[in-house]
Design an enzyme around this catalytic site. Structure first.
Site, PDB file in Angstrom:
ATOM      1  N   ASP A  12      38.382  50.150  68.659  1.00  0.00           N
ATOM      2  CA  ASP A  12      39.476  51.034  67.375  1.00  0.00           C
ATOM      3  C   ASP A  12      39.049  52.322  69.253  1.00  0.00           C
ATOM      4  O   ASP A  12      38.131  52.914  69.909  1.00  0.00           O
ATOM      5  CB  ASP A  12      37.696  52.054  67.176  1.00  0.00           C
ATOM      6  CG  ASP A  12      38.540  51.284  65.580  1.00  0.00           C
ATOM      7  OD1 ASP A  12      38.941  50.237  65.674  1.00  0.00           O
ATOM      8  OD2 ASP A  12      37.926  51.812  64.407  1.00  0.00           O
ATOM      9  N   TYR A  44      38.484  56.099  70.014  1.00  0.00           N
ATOM     10  CA  TYR A  44      37.350  57.359  70.277  1.00  0.00           C
ATOM     11  C   TYR A  44      38.759  58.365  68.405  1.00  0.00           C
ATOM     12  O   TYR A  44      39.438  58.701  68.703  1.00  0.00           O
ATOM     13  CB  TYR A  44      37.189  58.240  71.053  1.00  0.00           C
ATOM     14  CG  TYR A  44      36.734  57.790  72.024  1.00  0.00           C
ATOM     15  CD1 TYR A  44      34.901  57.557  71.948  1.00  0.00           C
ATOM     16  CD2 TYR A  44      37.346  57.553  73.369  1.00  0.00           C
ATOM     17  CE1 TYR A  44      34.657  56.048  73.010  1.00  0.00           C
ATOM     18  CE2 TYR A  44      36.792  57.386  74.361  1.00  0.00           C
ATOM     19  CZ  TYR A  44      35.696  56.347  74.038  1.00  0.00           C
ATOM     20  OH  TYR A  44      34.726  55.688  75.485  1.00  0.00           O
ATOM     21  N   PHE A  59      37.355  53.206  77.005  1.00  0.00           N
ATOM     22  CA  PHE A  59      36.872  54.264  76.695  1.00  0.00           C
ATOM     23  C   PHE A  59      36.946  55.248  77.591  1.00  0.00           C
ATOM     24  O   PHE A  59      36.068  55.658  77.919  1.00  0.00           O
ATOM     25  CB  PHE A  59      35.830  52.641  77.720  1.00  0.00           C
ATOM     26  CG  PHE A  59      35.641  51.161  76.788  1.00  0.00           C
ATOM     27  CD1 PHE A  59      34.207  51.829  76.486  1.00  0.00           C
ATOM     28  CD2 PHE A  59      35.681  50.469  77.341  1.00  0.00           C
ATOM     29  CE1 PHE A  59      33.169  50.944  75.599  1.00  0.00           C
ATOM     30  CE2 PHE A  59      34.909  49.438  76.638  1.00  0.00           C
ATOM     31  CZ  PHE A  59      34.383  49.434  75.661  1.00  0.00           C
ATOM     32  N   HIS A 102      27.250  45.089  74.591  1.00  0.00           N
ATOM     33  CA  HIS A 102      28.018  45.946  74.950  1.00  0.00           C
ATOM     34  C   HIS A 102      27.304  47.575  74.756  1.00  0.00           C
ATOM     35  O   HIS A 102      25.981  47.763  74.859  1.00  0.00           O
ATOM     36  CB  HIS A 102      28.727  46.731  73.326  1.00  0.00           C
ATOM     37  CG  HIS A 102      30.076  47.999  73.368  1.00  0.00           C
ATOM     38  ND1 HIS A 102      29.646  49.038  73.158  1.00  0.00           N
ATOM     39  CD2 HIS A 102      31.485  47.071  72.787  1.00  0.00           C
ATOM     40  CE1 HIS A 102      30.653  49.474  73.291  1.00  0.00           C
ATOM     41  NE2 HIS A 102      32.111  48.977  72.928  1.00  0.00           N
TER      42      HIS A 102
END
Length: 308
Positions: A132, A134, A145, A270
């Site tokens: 998703d 942020y 990211f 992750h």
């Protein structure tokens, strides 16, 4: 269902309208086109849309990079995508010039497709898949990211920086989290869902974004790297393989169907603080990506991970 969506038009009519035959990526002989040979006229495309499609797809037509729009033009007329756009319209995401001050959907509409403009399809070298955007204020700007200048570096990105430092001792982790330089260097920073409601992680999942970004992966599979130096290859203009970095189970699902002989597909845990120590840190992905790219495309195919 809208009259102009999906495949509702006869092929002959669409061929006259698009001057590209039944498919944007298939030549009249049935063989695949090279990326740069796919014809596309934005004016003709907009003229072909129904009134509802013009309303709902104005954002895509105005803000999506041309190399992506011409390869996704049929996709965004499919019923599922029209339904997604109706959902977003009700959420307040409309055209690029219609942004109410009270809008609490991230990123801002004009940034939803920023990845398409910063990383043209033919220049894609590496794909990094997020989940998703942020969901905090001022964070999301259309690249997974990444956060704009002036916003604190998120924890997952700090771990990404830590891993790059492990692999490249000369890397000086920046104080910011803006990854635009990577995007401009051929790194497609793609979230699986392209929008989210403020403070509500996962709020726009299962509304159609996953199907759309799966199709983006399909397009990259076909044409990613098409405009990189071909070294005399007869496959110039077609994708000859790129690197996919899939961190976490969610991203791994997105790349499971890819041909591992054509692409370098690297998976690991992750980079979030909850899982980074269980396989992300120490994965060596950044150097492995460049070693593979250099072998296939020469030194110019590498990504400068250290310059941000």
């Amino acid at each position: 269902m809208f009259s102009g969506s999906g495949g509702s038009q006869p092929d002959a009519k669409r061929a006259r309208r698009d001057k590209s035959g039944p498919s944007a990526s298939t030549a009249a002989s049935g063989g695949p086109r090279t990326l740069n040979a796919i014809p596309f006229s934005l004016a003709e495309y907009v003229a072909s849309l129904s009134d509802d499609e013009k309303r709902l797809l104005a954002l895509e037509c105005d803000t999506m990079g041309k190399s992506w729009l011409k390869t996704l033009r049929d996709e965004i007329r499919k019923p599922y995508f029209i339904n997604l756009k109706e959902f977003l319209w009700k959420e307040g995401v409309k055209g690029p010039d219609e942004v109410p001050k009270t809008l609490k959907i991230y990123p801002a509409p004009q940034n939803i497709y920023s990845w398409t403009n910063l990383t043209p399809l033919g220049r894609v070298k590496v794909v990094i898949i997020g989940q998703d955007p942020y969901h905090g204020p001022n964070q999301a700007h259309g690249l997974c990211f990444s956060v704009p200048q002036g916003v604190p570096v998120p924890p997952s990105l700090r771990n990404i920086y830590k891993e790059i430092k492990n692999e490249y001792s000369e890397f000086d982790p920046p104080k910011h989290g803006n990854l635009t330089a990577w995007a401009q260097n051929g790194v497609l920073l793609l979230n699986t869902c392209l929008t989210v409601k403020a403070g509500d992680a996962g709020s726009h999942q299962k509304h159609g974004w996953e199907e759309f970004t799966d199709r983006v992966v399909d397009i990259v599979d076909k044409y990613g790297g098409a405009n990189l130096a071909a070294n005399g290859s007869s496959l110039a203009g077609r994708g000859r393989g790129i690197v996919f970095l899939a961190w976490g189970a969610w991203a791994a699902k997105r790349v499971a169907k890819l041909d591992k002989k054509k692409h370098l597909v690297l998976t690991s845990a992750h980079p979030s603080p909850l899982s980074a120590s269980r396989g992300f840190l120490g994965n060596g992905h950044f150097k492995k990506a460049n070693e593979w790219l250099e072998e296939k495309y020469g030194p110019g195919g590498c990504v400068d991970w250290c310059t941000l």
